[in-house]
Design an enzyme around this catalytic site. Structure first.
Site, PDB file in Angstrom:
ATOM      1  CG  HIS A  63      -1.686  -9.142  13.605  1.00 23.14           C
ATOM      2  ND1 HIS A  63      -0.561  -8.670  14.254  1.00 23.14           N
ATOM      3  CD2 HIS A  63      -1.459  -8.966  12.288  1.00 23.14           C
ATOM      4  CE1 HIS A  63       0.315  -8.247  13.359  1.00 23.14           C
ATOM      5  NE2 HIS A  63      -0.200  -8.413  12.164  1.00 23.14           N
ATOM      6  CB  CYS A  75       1.349 -12.209  17.917  1.00 25.06           C
ATOM      7  SG  CYS A  75       0.280 -11.680  16.542  1.00 25.06           S
ATOM      8  CB  CYS A 103      -1.836  -9.635  18.760  1.00 25.21           C
ATOM      9  SG  CYS A 103      -1.125  -8.416  17.630  1.00 25.21           S
ATOM     10  CE  LYS A 133      -5.493  -8.704   2.555  1.00 30.71           C
ATOM     11  NZ  LYS A 133      -4.928 -10.030   2.658  1.00 30.71           N
ATOM     12  CE  LYS A 165       0.544  -0.089  11.957  1.00 27.10           C
ATOM     13  NZ  LYS A 165       1.092  -1.193  12.694  1.00 27.10           N
ATOM     14  CG  HIS A 177       4.311  -1.471   2.027  1.00 24.40           C
ATOM     15  ND1 HIS A 177       2.974  -1.759   1.949  1.00 24.40           N
ATOM     16  CD2 HIS A 177       4.780  -2.105   3.122  1.00 24.40           C
ATOM     17  CE1 HIS A 177       2.632  -2.547   2.966  1.00 24.40           C
ATOM     18  NE2 HIS A 177       3.715  -2.775   3.697  1.00 24.40           N
ATOM     19  CB  CYS A 182       3.749  -9.537  15.656  1.00 26.92           C
ATOM     20  SG  CYS A 182       2.335  -8.632  16.241  1.00 26.92           S
ATOM     21  CG  HIS A 202      -0.354  -0.185   2.530  1.00 19.71           C
ATOM     22  ND1 HIS A 202       0.506   0.754   3.062  1.00 19.71           N
ATOM     23  CD2 HIS A 202      -0.454  -1.168   3.461  1.00 19.71           C
ATOM     24  CE1 HIS A 202       0.883   0.369   4.267  1.00 19.71           C
ATOM     25  NE2 HIS A 202       0.331  -0.804   4.531  1.00 19.71           N
TER      26      HIS A 202
END
Ligand code: MSP
Length: 669
Positions: A148, A126, A145, A298, A295, A21, A129, A18
């Site tokens: 996630h 996790c 977590c 996805k 943040k 990146h 992560c 996205h």
């Protein structure tokens, strides 16, 4: 001239990348391009981090084998970099044999040295992560977590450990002695405190999943995440004895997001120390792009796709926005509105207008060739002086990785050049027969040339067009840092006036059409213009064709969905108070007057369809309102450069004028 080795993180190919990146990669690309421009022997590495349990799980969810799964996503990542014109020299995939071999060797070497040993790991893990949480951390987040949204798993297994603890003292000393190492400087203390809390040895192998590089001497174990990932920076160069390794290592900058700065300034240097290799010169942790909604992730479904943005706004706008909007190192809000605002103000208004007005004056006042400079006034010398200053500070900001500051510097010159044109008023110099007009025109062209060189690392589509538009001699691809010297443009160079480089955009990407950007040919068969309520441009009496050429379309193209004109479309109109200094009838045309108008230093001629309502002597001396930035139109062989406003009702027509005394040239807003 030196060498410059820059890297991005290697990205997880678990899903399409996205805008976050793209941010890192575009920044690295701009820095690499800048160093090539400087003449440095530059190497730019990016790639993908393809192992681990998360990837294995993602592949399974997609019903594919891990390699087959990542192959598809990696192809998409390469395509994204192609669209963003990322000039990487090498792309490393951790699944490539060249990488796997080096990792196996490094692992074995560290084990033989005693820096890696077999132990047992138990902890809260996790899988999202790919990280263990310490007991305290796990408790703090309720063993769940937050990133996630899944419970932590209690994991226990035999595993190899890397002796981070043994190197803590040496690392601390290195960070203290090399203030450049952790960047930005504000993050240095954070890393030191982290070391001071005590470094625990790091688990570097796993036996609970298969998708990884096998530990050569321990069947059932795969190398676990950080050794595999971090060593890409040297495996790609052919460590330990490759030619590239000798030539480019140590890295000059590892560019990473702030969340992985710690791995790059603690684990990575310790691996290198254990291998007896030099440490990177700088590790720069930039901030995050965050959305109003939080943040980007996805799972939240709020990821911004850079491909869509490039499609809507063009590559240069996206690259410029990313690099200019947020001070490099800080977090910043991303929004499409901010992108549009930035594009319209800096690119369309400041730079785009500078280029367009300069080129059209060079065409009109100098026959389309860059004139030789002539008589000078002290203010003319301010431009080369400022250019020199800007070149210097641009370079030093780029060296310091302060890309946004570097661009702000360039815009100092853009702003000054625009002001210079307003003040020097080449049109007035020309009318007065003052040869200084050539000095001013030369400096405008030379300014564009020099700006194109400075902007080469960022505006990869338009910088070459700027260079060519003023007829600069060599091909743009051959431009070097030497070309930032003022005064290199040879007089006589041919000027090319093209389409505006940066059209204004609406949110969503639609063009705010300007008289320059769209002619009637863009919209065949466009219907007649709407009548405005009380005031409408007068002077189109002669031909419907002229109406279309001259600005009615500005309003049309700026119409929103409900038929409303956007504020941007309105602002594009340059409405001015003008004094009528002369008027005469146009022979053979009952409705037309040919007017001479003074715009406060600039004189023009316009043809207005008011002859049935005003006699020539009635309008001379009046203050009227004129739209000045329409494309010129030829009416009865006369070039008309502007349009009067008049109000019309029934058979009556009256001129729009001002309530009170105000000098000619005043802007009507
Ligand atoms: N594979 C690891 C890195 C290993 S490097 C030896 C990894 N990959 S990642 O795919 O998650 O990419 C992380 C990087 O993408 C960040 O370090 C940062 O550079 C960039 N960004 C991801 N999201 C971002 C934002 N929202 N904003 C800015 N940069 C972001 O971590």
């Amino acid at each position: 001239m030196g060498k410059f080795y820059i890297t991005t993180p290697i990205y997880y190919p678990s899903a399409n990348l996205h805008i976050g990146h793209a941010y890192t990669t575009v920044a690295a690309d701009a820095l690499a391009r800048f160093h090539r421009l400087r003449g440095d022997d530059t190497w730019f590495l990016t790639g993908t981090d393809e192992h681990g349990q998360k990837m294995e799980q993602a592949a399974r969810a997609a019903g594919k084998e891990p390699l087959e799964f990542v192959d598809g996503i990696v192809a998409g990542i390469r395509e994204l970099w192609r669209v963003l014109d990322i000039t990487y020299d090498d792309f490393i995939r951790t699944t490539e044999p060249r990488h796997q071999k080096v990792i196996g060797d490094i692992f074995t070497r560290l084990w033989q040295k005693g820096d890696i040993y077999l132990g047992r790991y138990e902890g809260w893990y996790c899988t999202g992560c790919e990280a263990y949480y310490t007991e305290t951390q796990a408790k703090d987040i309720g063993y769940h977590c937050p990133d996630h949204d899944k419970p932590l798993e209690r994991v226990g297994e035999d595993a190899y450990f890397f002796r981070l603890s043994a190197y803590a003292g040496r690392l601390r000393e290195h960070i203290e002695r090399n203030p450049e190492f952790v960047q930005p400087p504000s993050r240095r203390q954070e890393m030191l405190s982290f070391i001071d809390q005590g470094l625990e040895d790091l688990c570097v192998s796993r036996s609970s999943f298969r998708w990884g590089i096998p530990v050569p001497f321990a069947p059932g174990h795969v190398v676990y995440v950080w050794i595999d990932a971090l060593c890409n920076y040297i495996s790609a160069l052919g460590y330990p004895d490759g030619e590239r390794y000798r030539r480019y290592w140590p890295a000059d900058v590892h560019l990473v997001g702030k969340e992985i700065l710690r791995f790059h300034t603690i684990i990575w240097p310790i691996i290198l120390m254990a291998l007896g290799e030099p440490l990177p010169r700088r590790v720069f942790g930039h901030g995050w792009l965050v959305l109003e909604s939080g943040k980007m992730s996805k799972t939240r479904g709020n990821v911004v796709d850079p491909l869509v943005l490039v499609e809507r706004y063009g590559l240069d706008a996206v690259r410029y926005f990313l690099l200019r909007e947020i001070p490099f190192g800080a977090d910043g809000y991303y929004s499409e509105e901010a992108l549009v605002r930035r594009t319209n103000s800096d690119l369309a208004n400041d730079l785009g207008n500078l280029v367009h007005r300069s080129l059209s004056m060079l065409k009109r006042f100098a026959g389309g060739r860059v004139p030789a400079p002539a008589r000078r006034e002290p203010v003319d010398d301010e431009i080369p002086a400022l250019a020199g200053e800007v070149v210097e500070s641009f370079a030093s900001s780029m060296e310091d990785l302060q890309i946004s500051t570097a661009l702000a510097e360039v815009w100092r010159l853009v702003g000054r050049l625009n002001k210079y044109i307003d003040e020097a008023a080449p049109w007035a110099l020309r009318r007065a027969g003052d040869e200084r007009v050539n000095t001013v025109l030369y400096q405008m062209a030379e300014g564009i040339r020099l700006l194109s060189v400075l902007l080469k690392p960022v505006l990869v589509r338009s910088a070459p067009l700027m260079w060519e538009s003023v007829g600069a001699p060599r091909p743009f691809t051959e431009v070097t840092w030497e070309d930032t010297r003022w005064g290199l443009l040879p007089p006589g160079s041919p000027v090319k006036v093209g389409e505006p480089l940066f059209p204004r955009r609406e949110l969503g990407g639609a063009l705010v059409t300007t008289p320059h950007a769209a002619g009637p040919e863009d919209k065949p068969g466009a219907g007649p213009a709407r009548e405005a309520a009380t005031a409408r441009p007068a002077g189109q009496a002669e031909a419907g064709k002229v109406e279309q050429d001259r600005g009615i379309r500005v309003a049309e193209a700026g119409e929103g969905e409900e038929g409303l004109v956007s504020i941007d479309a309105f602002r594009r109109l340059d409405l001015r108070v003008a004094r009528v200094t002369g008027a005469e009838r146009v022979p053979g045309a009952d409705r037309l007057l040919r007017l001479r108008i003074d715009l406060g230093g600039e004189e023009r001629e316009i043809v207005a369809g008011i002859a049935e309502h005003y006699r020539p002597e009635e309008v001379v001396g009046r203050s009227v309102v004129v739209i000045t930035n329409l494309q010129p139109a030829r009416i009865r062989g006369i070039e008309s450069r502007g349009m009067l406003l008049a109000a019309q009702e029934g058979g009556r027509l009256v001129l729009v004028t001002t309530d009170g005394d105000i000098p000619a040239g005043a802007r009507v807003t």
